[in-house]
Scaffold this motif. Structure first.
Motif, PDB file in Angstrom:
ATOM      1  N   ALA A 272       0.727  -1.263   0.053  1.00  0.00           N
ATOM      2  CA  ALA A 272      -0.010   0.026   0.015  1.00  0.00           C
ATOM      3  C   ALA A 272       0.944   1.172   0.047  1.00  0.00           C
ATOM      4  O   ALA A 272       0.569   2.457  -0.896  1.00  0.00           O
ATOM      5  CB  ALA A 272      -0.930  -0.035   1.367  1.00  0.00           C
ATOM      6  N   GLY A 273       1.934   1.384   0.943  1.00  0.00           N
ATOM      7  CA  GLY A 273       2.798   2.405   0.928  1.00  0.00           C
ATOM      8  C   GLY A 273       3.652   2.709  -0.292  1.00  0.00           C
ATOM      9  O   GLY A 273       4.493   3.515  -0.367  1.00  0.00           O
ATOM     10  N   ARG A 274       3.904   1.566  -1.384  1.00  0.00           N
ATOM     11  CA  ARG A 274       4.777   1.524  -2.319  1.00  0.00           C
ATOM     12  C   ARG A 274       4.100   2.050  -3.478  1.00  0.00           C
ATOM     13  O   ARG A 274       4.881   1.950  -4.757  1.00  0.00           O
ATOM     14  CB  ARG A 274       5.655   0.441  -2.339  1.00  0.00           C
ATOM     15  CG  ARG A 274       6.246   0.309  -0.968  1.00  0.00           C
ATOM     16  CD  ARG A 274       7.423  -0.779  -1.035  1.00  0.00           C
ATOM     17  NE  ARG A 274       8.232  -0.067  -1.899  1.00  0.00           N
ATOM     18  CZ  ARG A 274       9.350  -1.106  -2.498  1.00  0.00           C
ATOM     19  NH1 ARG A 274       9.356  -2.476  -2.043  1.00  0.00           N
ATOM     20  NH2 ARG A 274      10.237  -0.563  -3.097  1.00  0.00           N
ATOM     21  N   LEU A 275       2.799   2.215  -3.506  1.00  0.00           N
ATOM     22  CA  LEU A 275       1.999   2.365  -4.964  1.00  0.00           C
ATOM     23  C   LEU A 275       1.751   3.745  -4.861  1.00  0.00           C
ATOM     24  O   LEU A 275       1.685   4.437  -4.122  1.00  0.00           O
ATOM     25  CB  LEU A 275       0.839   1.407  -5.016  1.00  0.00           C
ATOM     26  CG  LEU A 275       1.005  -0.156  -4.795  1.00  0.00           C
ATOM     27  CD1 LEU A 275      -0.430  -0.731  -4.697  1.00  0.00           C
ATOM     28  CD2 LEU A 275       1.816  -0.370  -5.935  1.00  0.00           C
ATOM     29  N   PRO A 276       1.655   4.224  -6.234  1.00  0.00           N
ATOM     30  CA  PRO A 276       1.439   3.765  -7.340  1.00  0.00           C
ATOM     31  C   PRO A 276       2.568   3.355  -7.951  1.00  0.00           C
ATOM     32  O   PRO A 276       3.878   3.967  -7.827  1.00  0.00           O
ATOM     33  CB  PRO A 276       0.473   4.785  -8.469  1.00  0.00           C
ATOM     34  CG  PRO A 276       1.192   6.078  -7.791  1.00  0.00           C
ATOM     35  CD  PRO A 276       1.331   5.684  -6.136  1.00  0.00           C
ATOM     36  N   VAL A 277       2.537   2.400  -8.842  1.00  0.00           N
ATOM     37  CA  VAL A 277       3.684   2.218 -10.027  1.00  0.00           C
ATOM     38  C   VAL A 277       3.202   2.549 -11.271  1.00  0.00           C
ATOM     39  O   VAL A 277       1.929   2.151 -11.497  1.00  0.00           O
ATOM     40  CB  VAL A 277       4.204   0.565  -9.786  1.00  0.00           C
ATOM     41  CG1 VAL A 277       4.927   0.175 -11.157  1.00  0.00           C
ATOM     42  CG2 VAL A 277       4.693   0.007  -8.505  1.00  0.00           C
ATOM     43  N   THR A 278       4.072   3.400 -12.016  1.00  0.00           N
ATOM     44  CA  THR A 278       3.745   3.670 -13.315  1.00  0.00           C
ATOM     45  C   THR A 278       4.635   3.245 -14.396  1.00  0.00           C
ATOM     46  O   THR A 278       6.059   2.715 -13.942  1.00  0.00           O
ATOM     47  CB  THR A 278       3.468   5.197 -13.697  1.00  0.00           C
ATOM     48  OG1 THR A 278       4.764   5.509 -13.202  1.00  0.00           O
ATOM     49  CG2 THR A 278       2.358   5.881 -12.709  1.00  0.00           C
ATOM     50  N   ALA A 279       4.173   2.812 -15.486  1.00  0.00           N
ATOM     51  CA  ALA A 279       4.942   1.915 -16.434  1.00  0.00           C
ATOM     52  C   ALA A 279       4.597   2.348 -17.898  1.00  0.00           C
ATOM     53  O   ALA A 279       3.343   2.792 -18.242  1.00  0.00           O
ATOM     54  CB  ALA A 279       4.852   0.474 -16.266  1.00  0.00           C
ATOM     55  N   GLU A 280       5.467   2.225 -18.773  1.00  0.00           N
ATOM     56  CA  GLU A 280       4.967   2.238 -20.286  1.00  0.00           C
ATOM     57  C   GLU A 280       5.216   0.733 -20.896  1.00  0.00           C
ATOM     58  O   GLU A 280       6.143   0.168 -20.621  1.00  0.00           O
ATOM     59  CB  GLU A 280       5.929   2.996 -20.921  1.00  0.00           C
ATOM     60  CG  GLU A 280       6.385   4.543 -20.393  1.00  0.00           C
ATOM     61  CD  GLU A 280       4.980   5.208 -20.894  1.00  0.00           C
ATOM     62  OE1 GLU A 280       4.478   5.045 -21.974  1.00  0.00           O
ATOM     63  OE2 GLU A 280       4.651   6.083 -19.942  1.00  0.00           O
ATOM     64  N   VAL A 281       4.056   0.523 -21.596  1.00  0.00           N
ATOM     65  CA  VAL A 281       3.959  -0.705 -22.217  1.00  0.00           C
ATOM     66  C   VAL A 281       4.497  -0.504 -23.599  1.00  0.00           C
ATOM     67  O   VAL A 281       3.381   0.118 -24.257  1.00  0.00           O
ATOM     68  CB  VAL A 281       2.783  -1.385 -21.993  1.00  0.00           C
ATOM     69  CG1 VAL A 281       2.748  -2.892 -22.641  1.00  0.00           C
ATOM     70  CG2 VAL A 281       2.453  -1.881 -20.462  1.00  0.00           C
ATOM     71  N   ALA A 282       5.602  -0.954 -24.048  1.00  0.00           N
ATOM     72  CA  ALA A 282       5.894  -0.981 -25.407  1.00  0.00           C
ATOM     73  C   ALA A 282       6.154  -2.063 -26.429  1.00  0.00           C
ATOM     74  O   ALA A 282       6.406  -1.962 -27.483  1.00  0.00           O
ATOM     75  CB  ALA A 282       7.190   0.100 -25.613  1.00  0.00           C
ATOM     76  N   ALA A 283       5.897  -3.063 -25.605  1.00  0.00           N
ATOM     77  CA  ALA A 283       6.236  -4.157 -26.383  1.00  0.00           C
ATOM     78  C   ALA A 283       5.633  -5.469 -25.500  1.00  0.00           C
ATOM     79  O   ALA A 283       5.232  -5.362 -24.275  1.00  0.00           O
ATOM     80  CB  ALA A 283       7.747  -4.622 -26.334  1.00  0.00           C
ATOM     81  N   VAL A 284       5.591  -6.699 -26.146  1.00  0.00           N
ATOM     82  CA  VAL A 284       4.813  -7.868 -25.639  1.00  0.00           C
ATOM     83  C   VAL A 284       5.903  -9.130 -25.773  1.00  0.00           C
ATOM     84  O   VAL A 284       6.509  -9.040 -26.812  1.00  0.00           O
ATOM     85  CB  VAL A 284       3.834  -8.380 -26.234  1.00  0.00           C
ATOM     86  CG1 VAL A 284       3.170  -9.862 -25.928  1.00  0.00           C
ATOM     87  CG2 VAL A 284       2.406  -7.444 -25.894  1.00  0.00           C
TER      88      VAL A 284
END
Length: 176
Positions: free
Chosen positions: A144-156
């Motif tokens: 709870a104290g470590r969120l949010p996580v943001t990310a870029e999804v650029a591949a699978v």
């Protein structure tokens, strides 16, 4: 992806979320068997995909086209969700993951998500699997104290199992 025994030649299409690893890696290594089998933090696009023996240059080209037709996107993991046997981070938005899954399944209907086990596929990043409720509570409290996580999804990524570990065998960029 969760569980223990993997089939030799089983494949998976995964949106790797490297940005989540510093937050969830420790928990995944303890409570998600796929982490110790070489699977990084991810949101599953499709598992199982085709058996590795069926993946040839033609399939690779089609995957490149199907996945490449989607745009890269930003995702945010604000909180946790639960299935009866798993604790996960919930992505926002989830629609781009659903669109990827739907596109791959439309092309390869013989590979339904999770072998057709579930009527609805819920995009998620598994943190813990197969644990007691109090373990899920503890992990969720710590996260709870470590969120949010943001990310870029650029591949699978295309991952293949050797029966014990998973290895990345390809990557398909989202080009839009």
């Amino acid at each position: 992806m969760a569980g223990g025994a993997y089939r030799v030649g089983e494949t998976a299409l995964l949106a790797v979320v490297e940005e989540a690893e510093p937050v969830v890696g420790r928990w995944r290594r303890r409570f998600d068997a796929s982490a110790s089998a070489g699977v990084p933090a991810h949101v599953t696009v499709l598992v199982p995909f085709l058996d590795s023996g069926r993946i040839d240059a033609g399939v690779i080209g089609e995957l490149r086209a199907v996945i490449g037709g989607h745009r890269p996107f930003s995702v945010r993991f604000d909180g946790c969700g639960r299935f009866p046997d798993a604790l996960y981070l919930a992505p926002t938005p989830e629609q781009p993951f659903r669109a990827l899954t739907e596109a791959v399944v439309a092309r390869w209907p013989e590979a339904p998500p999770y072998g057709g086990q579930f009527t609805e596929v819920v995009p998620h990043l598994t943190v813990a699997h197969g644990q007691q409720e109090q373990v899920f509570d503890e992990v969720e409290g710590e996260l709870a104290g470590r969120l949010p996580v943001t990310a870029e999804v650029a591949a699978v990524g295309l991952f293949v199992s050797d029966g014990e570990r998973w290895h990345q065998r390809g990557e398909f960029p989202l080009l839009g």
